[in-house]
Design an enzyme around this catalytic site. Sequence first.
Site, short mmCIF file in Angstrom:
data_model
loop_
_atom_site.label_atom_id
_atom_site.label_comp_id
_atom_site.label_asym_id
_atom_site.label_seq_id
_atom_site.Cartn_x
_atom_site.Cartn_y
_atom_site.Cartn_z
CD GLU A 107 -15.17 5.53 8.26
OE1 GLU A 107 -15.14 5.98 7.11
OE2 GLU A 107 -15.68 6.14 9.22
CE1 TYR A 119 -4.07 6.33 8.36
CE2 TYR A 119 -5.32 4.29 8.19
CZ TYR A 119 -4.89 5.47 7.64
OH TYR A 119 -5.27 5.81 6.36
C1 LIG Z 1 -1.08 4.76 3.47
C2 LIG Z 1 -0.18 5.77 2.76
C3 LIG Z 1 -0.92 7.10 2.64
C4 LIG Z 1 1.09 5.96 3.59
O1 LIG Z 1 1.89 6.96 2.99
P1 LIG Z 1 3.49 6.89 3.05
O2 LIG Z 1 3.98 8.20 2.58
O3 LIG Z 1 3.98 5.69 2.35
O4 LIG Z 1 3.70 6.71 4.61
P2 LIG Z 1 5.00 7.05 5.46
O5 LIG Z 1 6.20 6.90 4.62
O6 LIG Z 1 4.81 8.31 6.20
O7 LIG Z 1 4.91 5.94 6.59
C5 LIG Z 1 5.38 4.71 6.35
C6 LIG Z 1 4.89 3.88 7.47
O8 LIG Z 1 3.81 3.14 6.98
C7 LIG Z 1 4.12 1.79 7.03
N1 LIG Z 1 4.48 1.41 5.66
C8 LIG Z 1 4.20 2.11 4.54
N2 LIG Z 1 4.57 1.42 3.45
C9 LIG Z 1 5.10 0.27 3.88
C10 LIG Z 1 5.65 -0.88 3.23
N3 LIG Z 1 5.75 -0.96 1.89
N4 LIG Z 1 6.08 -1.89 3.97
C11 LIG Z 1 5.99 -1.82 5.31
N5 LIG Z 1 5.48 -0.78 5.98
C12 LIG Z 1 5.04 0.26 5.28
C13 LIG Z 1 5.17 1.68 8.06
O9 LIG Z 1 4.50 1.61 9.30
C14 LIG Z 1 5.94 2.95 7.95
O10 LIG Z 1 6.36 3.31 9.21
P3 LIG Z 1 7.92 3.61 9.52
O11 LIG Z 1 8.04 5.10 9.37
O12 LIG Z 1 8.05 3.15 10.93
O13 LIG Z 1 8.73 2.85 8.53
C15 LIG Z 1 0.27 5.27 1.35
O14 LIG Z 1 0.80 3.97 1.48
C16 LIG Z 1 -0.86 5.24 0.32
O15 LIG Z 1 -1.12 6.21 -0.37
N6 LIG Z 1 -1.53 4.08 0.18
C17 LIG Z 1 -2.62 3.94 -0.79
C18 LIG Z 1 -3.82 4.71 -0.33
C19 LIG Z 1 -4.31 4.23 1.01
O16 LIG Z 1 -4.39 3.04 1.27
N7 LIG Z 1 -4.68 5.20 1.88
C20 LIG Z 1 -5.20 4.92 3.20
C21 LIG Z 1 -6.62 4.59 3.09
S1 LIG Z 1 -7.41 4.46 4.67
#
Ligand SMILES: CC(C)(COP(=O)(O)OP(=O)(O)OC[C@H]1O[C@@H](n2cnc3c(N)ncnc32)[C@H](O)[C@@H]1OP(=O)(O)O)[C@@H](O)C(=O)NCCC(=O)NCCS
Length: 150
Positions: A107, A119
């Site tokens: 979710e 996702y």
């Molecule tokens: C969601 C989360 C786990 C993603 O982790 P991450 O290590 O940054 O993700 P990745 O680097 O593997 O992936 C990045 C992708 O996410 C998106 N993305 C992440 N940060 C972004 C940003 N600042 N701007 C735009 N796109 C972004 C893009 O789709 C990107 O894809 P790409 O590889 O085509 O550029 C991280 O942002 C996080 O910890 N967020 C806070 C907690 C959270 O919201 N968790 C999910 C709850 S359901």
Amino acid sequence: MITAKILKASSKDIRKIIDIEELSYKDPWPREVFIMDYLFNSSALYYIAKTKNKIVGFIGIWLESTRLHIINVAVHPEYRNEGVGTQLLLFAIDYAKERKFKEVSLEVRKSNENAIRLYKKLGFEVVEDLKAYYQDGEDGYRLFKNIEET
Ligand SMILES: CC(C)(COP(=O)(O)OP(=O)(O)OC[C@H]1O[C@@H](n2cnc3c(N)ncnc32)[C@H](O)[C@@H]1OP(=O)(O)O)[C@@H](O)C(=O)NCCC(=O)NCCS
């Protein structure tokens, strides 16, 4: 791009997991809830992403009968957008594939556009609108990734 090792979390990692949780959410899980889930929920598993001996992210999964549910995934703010979140999610998807689960579910808040984009890139689809799902009243989405079709 960071290449992380995905390892099963041990009890000594919980403190670091909670730090990342608290840096990642405006409404983090209370510490006790985390510790209870880790210690006493026999269907819960936690994995950490480690790079250069530092924990930079984690994923929590619940194993339900035919479904792997991602209860939580977060990356330390200083290590985001370097592929660690993708590696954690792919790990969970592979885990589900190897064990013949039918689907992976999670979710997400509607406002969490970065996570939703990530996702969808990994093949998750919205299956349900969750009205006022979160404690502050925000709506959410339930997403599924069908494993059998892949
Ligand atoms: C969601 C989360 C786990 C993603 O982790 P991450 O290590 O940054 O993700 P990745 O680097 O593997 O992936 C990045 C992708 O996410 C998106 N993305 C992440 N940060 C972004 C940003 N600042 N701007 C735009 N796109 C972004 C893009 O789709 C990107 O894809 P790409 O590889 O085509 O550029 C991280 O942002 C996080 O910890 N967020 C806070 C907690 C959270 O919201 N968790 C999910 C709850 S359901």
